[in-house]
Design a protein around this motif. Structure first.
Motif, PDB file in Angstrom:
ATOM      1  N   GLU A 168      14.754  56.093  -4.967  1.00 34.64           N
ATOM      2  CA  GLU A 168      14.453  55.365  -3.652  1.00 34.64           C
ATOM      3  C   GLU A 168      15.782  55.579  -2.835  1.00 34.64           C
ATOM      4  OE1 GLU A 168      13.466  50.969  -2.757  1.00 34.64           O
ATOM      5  OE2 GLU A 168      12.802  51.207  -5.381  1.00 34.64           O
ATOM      6  N   GLU A 169      17.044  54.467  -3.749  1.00 33.11           N
ATOM      7  CA  GLU A 169      17.657  55.327  -2.413  1.00 33.11           C
ATOM      8  C   GLU A 169      18.665  56.483  -1.572  1.00 33.11           C
ATOM      9  OE1 GLU A 169      21.157  52.681  -2.091  1.00 33.11           O
ATOM     10  OE2 GLU A 169      19.706  51.360  -3.084  1.00 33.11           O
ATOM     11  N   ILE A 170      18.042  57.232  -2.482  1.00 27.36           N
ATOM     12  CA  ILE A 170      18.757  58.747  -1.696  1.00 27.36           C
ATOM     13  C   ILE A 170      17.041  59.160  -0.784  1.00 27.36           C
ATOM     14  CG2 ILE A 170      18.235  60.809  -2.980  1.00 27.36           C
ATOM     15  CD1 ILE A 170      19.384  60.894  -4.860  1.00 27.36           C
ATOM     16  N   ARG A 171      16.385  59.062  -0.857  1.00 27.34           N
ATOM     17  CA  ARG A 171      14.987  58.538  -0.492  1.00 27.34           C
ATOM     18  C   ARG A 171      15.107  57.857   1.330  1.00 27.34           C
ATOM     19  NH1 ARG A 171      10.769  57.618  -4.183  1.00 27.34           N
ATOM     20  NH2 ARG A 171      11.451  55.449  -2.713  1.00 27.34           N
ATOM     21  N   GLU A 172      16.033  56.443   0.865  1.00 28.37           N
ATOM     22  CA  GLU A 172      15.958  55.809   2.126  1.00 28.37           C
ATOM     23  C   GLU A 172      18.043  56.872   3.194  1.00 28.37           C
ATOM     24  OE1 GLU A 172      17.131  52.413   1.245  1.00 28.37           O
ATOM     25  OE2 GLU A 172      14.784  51.686   0.839  1.00 28.37           O
ATOM     26  N   GLU A 173      18.846  56.951   1.863  1.00 30.49           N
ATOM     27  CA  GLU A 173      19.760  57.634   2.221  1.00 30.49           C
ATOM     28  C   GLU A 173      19.771  58.905   3.284  1.00 30.49           C
ATOM     29  OE1 GLU A 173      22.864  56.031   2.602  1.00 30.49           O
ATOM     30  OE2 GLU A 173      22.483  54.282   2.039  1.00 30.49           O
ATOM     31  N   LEU A 174      18.869  59.877   2.950  1.00 31.87           N
ATOM     32  CA  LEU A 174      18.562  60.710   3.712  1.00 31.87           C
ATOM     33  C   LEU A 174      17.706  60.741   4.778  1.00 31.87           C
ATOM     34  CD1 LEU A 174      18.946  63.273   0.204  1.00 31.87           C
ATOM     35  CD2 LEU A 174      20.798  62.501   2.030  1.00 31.87           C
ATOM     36  N   ASN A 175      16.752  59.620   4.809  1.00 29.23           N
ATOM     37  CA  ASN A 175      15.602  59.541   5.500  1.00 29.23           C
ATOM     38  C   ASN A 175      14.837  60.356   5.644  1.00 29.23           C
ATOM     39  OD1 ASN A 175      14.160  58.215   7.841  1.00 29.23           O
ATOM     40  ND2 ASN A 175      15.428  59.753   9.131  1.00 29.23           N
ATOM     41  N   ILE A 176      14.233  60.993   3.979  1.00 28.59           N
ATOM     42  CA  ILE A 176      13.154  61.401   3.522  1.00 28.59           C
ATOM     43  C   ILE A 176      11.996  60.539   3.997  1.00 28.59           C
ATOM     44  CG2 ILE A 176      12.072  62.704   1.625  1.00 28.59           C
ATOM     45  CD1 ILE A 176      14.656  63.615   2.422  1.00 28.59           C
ATOM     46  N   ASP A 177      11.060  61.761   4.780  1.00 25.80           N
ATOM     47  CA  ASP A 177       9.787  60.527   5.617  1.00 25.80           C
ATOM     48  C   ASP A 177       9.117  60.501   3.853  1.00 25.80           C
ATOM     49  OD1 ASP A 177       6.134  61.540   5.816  1.00 25.80           O
ATOM     50  OD2 ASP A 177       7.324  60.252   7.313  1.00 25.80           O
ATOM     51  N   ARG A 178       8.365  59.250   3.434  1.00 28.44           N
ATOM     52  CA  ARG A 178       7.169  59.043   2.307  1.00 28.44           C
ATOM     53  C   ARG A 178       6.495  59.861   1.733  1.00 28.44           C
ATOM     54  NH1 ARG A 178       8.040  58.286  -1.964  1.00 28.44           N
ATOM     55  NH2 ARG A 178       6.633  57.275  -3.069  1.00 28.44           N
ATOM     56  N   LEU A 179       5.306  60.375   3.210  1.00 29.92           N
ATOM     57  CA  LEU A 179       5.067  61.500   2.797  1.00 29.92           C
ATOM     58  C   LEU A 179       5.347  62.549   2.022  1.00 29.92           C
ATOM     59  CD1 LEU A 179       1.781  61.808   2.918  1.00 29.92           C
ATOM     60  CD2 LEU A 179       2.360  62.611   5.473  1.00 29.92           C
ATOM     61  N   HIS A 180       6.215  62.864   2.655  1.00 25.85           N
ATOM     62  CA  HIS A 180       6.828  64.744   2.480  1.00 25.85           C
ATOM     63  C   HIS A 180       7.210  63.733   0.706  1.00 25.85           C
ATOM     64  CE1 HIS A 180       7.636  65.740   6.439  1.00 25.85           C
ATOM     65  NE2 HIS A 180       6.162  65.220   5.824  1.00 25.85           N
ATOM     66  N   ALA A 181       8.272  62.714   0.560  1.00 25.92           N
ATOM     67  CA  ALA A 181       8.718  62.501  -0.220  1.00 25.92           C
ATOM     68  C   ALA A 181       7.943  62.635  -1.215  1.00 25.92           C
ATOM     69  CB  ALA A 181       9.389  61.096  -0.302  1.00 25.92           C
ATOM     70  N   ALA A 182       6.218  61.758  -1.330  1.00 23.23           N
ATOM     71  CA  ALA A 182       5.833  62.393  -2.415  1.00 23.23           C
ATOM     72  C   ALA A 182       5.300  63.162  -2.300  1.00 23.23           C
ATOM     73  CB  ALA A 182       4.572  60.917  -1.837  1.00 23.23           C
ATOM     74  N   ALA A 183       5.124  63.808  -1.729  1.00 21.76           N
ATOM     75  CA  ALA A 183       4.978  65.679  -2.067  1.00 21.76           C
ATOM     76  C   ALA A 183       5.939  66.608  -2.769  1.00 21.76           C
ATOM     77  CB  ALA A 183       4.722  66.893  -0.461  1.00 21.76           C
ATOM     78  N   ILE A 184       7.044  66.047  -2.470  1.00 17.86           N
ATOM     79  CA  ILE A 184       8.057  66.807  -3.467  1.00 17.86           C
ATOM     80  C   ILE A 184       8.228  66.043  -4.496  1.00 17.86           C
ATOM     81  CG2 ILE A 184      10.506  66.561  -3.928  1.00 17.86           C
ATOM     82  CD1 ILE A 184      10.821  66.370  -1.075  1.00 17.86           C
TER      83      ILE A 184
ATOM     84  N   GLU B  96      20.913  68.854   7.362  1.00 15.27           N
ATOM     85  CA  GLU B  96      19.579  68.065   7.748  1.00 15.27           C
ATOM     86  C   GLU B  96      19.173  68.913   6.860  1.00 15.27           C
ATOM     87  OE1 GLU B  96      16.787  65.114  10.833  1.00 15.27           O
ATOM     88  OE2 GLU B  96      18.873  65.627  11.299  1.00 15.27           O
ATOM     89  N   ASN B  97      18.453  70.141   8.000  1.00 14.95           N
ATOM     90  CA  ASN B  97      17.483  70.891   6.535  1.00 14.95           C
ATOM     91  C   ASN B  97      17.642  70.720   5.248  1.00 14.95           C
ATOM     92  OD1 ASN B  97      20.040  72.214   7.102  1.00 14.95           O
ATOM     93  ND2 ASN B  97      18.830  74.289   6.765  1.00 14.95           N
ATOM     94  N   LEU B  98      18.211  70.517   5.225  1.00 19.45           N
ATOM     95  CA  LEU B  98      19.127  70.309   3.185  1.00 19.45           C
ATOM     96  C   LEU B  98      18.527  69.174   3.027  1.00 19.45           C
ATOM     97  CD1 LEU B  98      21.627  73.215   2.064  1.00 19.45           C
ATOM     98  CD2 LEU B  98      19.046  73.334   2.333  1.00 19.45           C
ATOM     99  N   PHE B  99      18.430  68.127   3.969  1.00 17.96           N
ATOM    100  CA  PHE B  99      17.755  66.393   2.907  1.00 17.96           C
ATOM    101  C   PHE B  99      16.710  66.992   2.206  1.00 17.96           C
ATOM    102  CE2 PHE B  99      19.937  64.205   6.866  1.00 17.96           C
ATOM    103  CZ  PHE B  99      20.970  64.464   6.349  1.00 17.96           C
ATOM    104  N   GLU B 100      15.577  67.347   2.464  1.00 16.92           N
ATOM    105  CA  GLU B 100      14.469  67.604   1.137  1.00 16.92           C
ATOM    106  C   GLU B 100      14.908  68.004  -0.181  1.00 16.92           C
ATOM    107  OE1 GLU B 100      11.301  68.595   4.344  1.00 16.92           O
ATOM    108  OE2 GLU B 100      11.498  66.723   4.750  1.00 16.92           O
ATOM    109  N   THR B 101      15.775  69.422   0.269  1.00 18.41           N
ATOM    110  CA  THR B 101      15.583  70.378  -0.396  1.00 18.41           C
ATOM    111  C   THR B 101      16.975  69.088  -2.060  1.00 18.41           C
ATOM    112  OG1 THR B 101      16.429  72.197   0.018  1.00 18.41           O
ATOM    113  CG2 THR B 101      17.728  72.301  -1.442  1.00 18.41           C
ATOM    114  N   ALA B 102      17.795  68.814  -1.022  1.00 21.04           N
ATOM    115  CA  ALA B 102      18.640  67.126  -2.187  1.00 21.04           C
ATOM    116  C   ALA B 102      17.524  66.505  -2.835  1.00 21.04           C
ATOM    117  CB  ALA B 102      19.504  67.205  -1.000  1.00 21.04           C
ATOM    118  N   TYR B 103      16.842  65.800  -2.679  1.00 18.25           N
ATOM    119  CA  TYR B 103      15.720  65.642  -2.883  1.00 18.25           C
ATOM    120  C   TYR B 103      14.536  66.206  -4.121  1.00 18.25           C
ATOM    121  CZ  TYR B 103      12.411  61.503  -3.794  1.00 18.25           C
ATOM    122  OH  TYR B 103      11.679  60.163  -4.130  1.00 18.25           O
ATOM    123  N   ALA B 104      14.768  67.173  -3.700  1.00 20.03           N
ATOM    124  CA  ALA B 104      13.863  67.875  -4.792  1.00 20.03           C
ATOM    125  C   ALA B 104      14.609  68.547  -5.679  1.00 20.03           C
ATOM    126  CB  ALA B 104      13.674  69.201  -4.552  1.00 20.03           C
ATOM    127  N   LEU B 105      15.774  68.490  -6.178  1.00 21.64           N
ATOM    128  CA  LEU B 105      16.420  68.631  -6.522  1.00 21.64           C
ATOM    129  C   LEU B 105      16.622  67.639  -7.483  1.00 21.64           C
ATOM    130  CD1 LEU B 105      19.574  71.058  -4.606  1.00 21.64           C
ATOM    131  CD2 LEU B 105      17.516  71.631  -6.977  1.00 21.64           C
TER     132      LEU B 105
END
Length: 139
Positions: A112-128, A83-92
């Protein structure tokens, strides 16, 4: 995957980048170069066996063929990725999407699918996403 070897966390990151690139059914050179650079330079890929790349590509393309293939791919990725690599995965994924200078409809839907599947917070996703956009700006 390689024979009976399970998908590693690094494999999962690679698979997600490949799926992102394939999402618009047009894998561009800029996206391939971006994936290669990420694999060769990022600490998370230290020690990754590049011999796994062709097999990971084949697995992703085979999984994306059936209607429910993306769901199956996400299941494998979630199982292999801590789970600690979910945001890394989204960034990649964002970096691959932005590599060619534009993010089209299918790529937006995939992010959008990746955000949902990896449960990336919308604010964090926007920053990434903003960081990926800033890194890929041209003059």
């Amino acid at each position: 995957m390689i024979e009976d070897a399970p998908m590693t966390a690094q494999d999962a990151l690679v698979a997600l980048m490949i799926a992102m690139s394939a999402s618009d059914e047009n894998i561009r050179t800029a996206e391939l170069v971006k994936m290669s650079n990420e694999i060769n330079n990022l600490p998370v890929f230290a020690g990754y066996d590049a011999e796994r790349l062709p097999r990971m590509s084949k697995m992703v393309f085979e999984l994306l063929e059936p209607v429910d293939g993306l769901e199956a791919l996400f299941g494998l990725i979630r199982d292999a990725l801590p789970e600690n690599l979910f945001e890394t995965a989204y960034a990649l994924a964002c970096d691959v999407a932005a590599a060619d200078g534009r993010i089209a409809g299918p790529e937006n839907r995939m992010l959008e699918e990746i955000r949902e599947e990896l449960n990336i917070d919308r604010l964090h996703a926007a920053a990434i996403e903003r960081g990926a956009r800033a890194r890929h700006m041209t003059l």
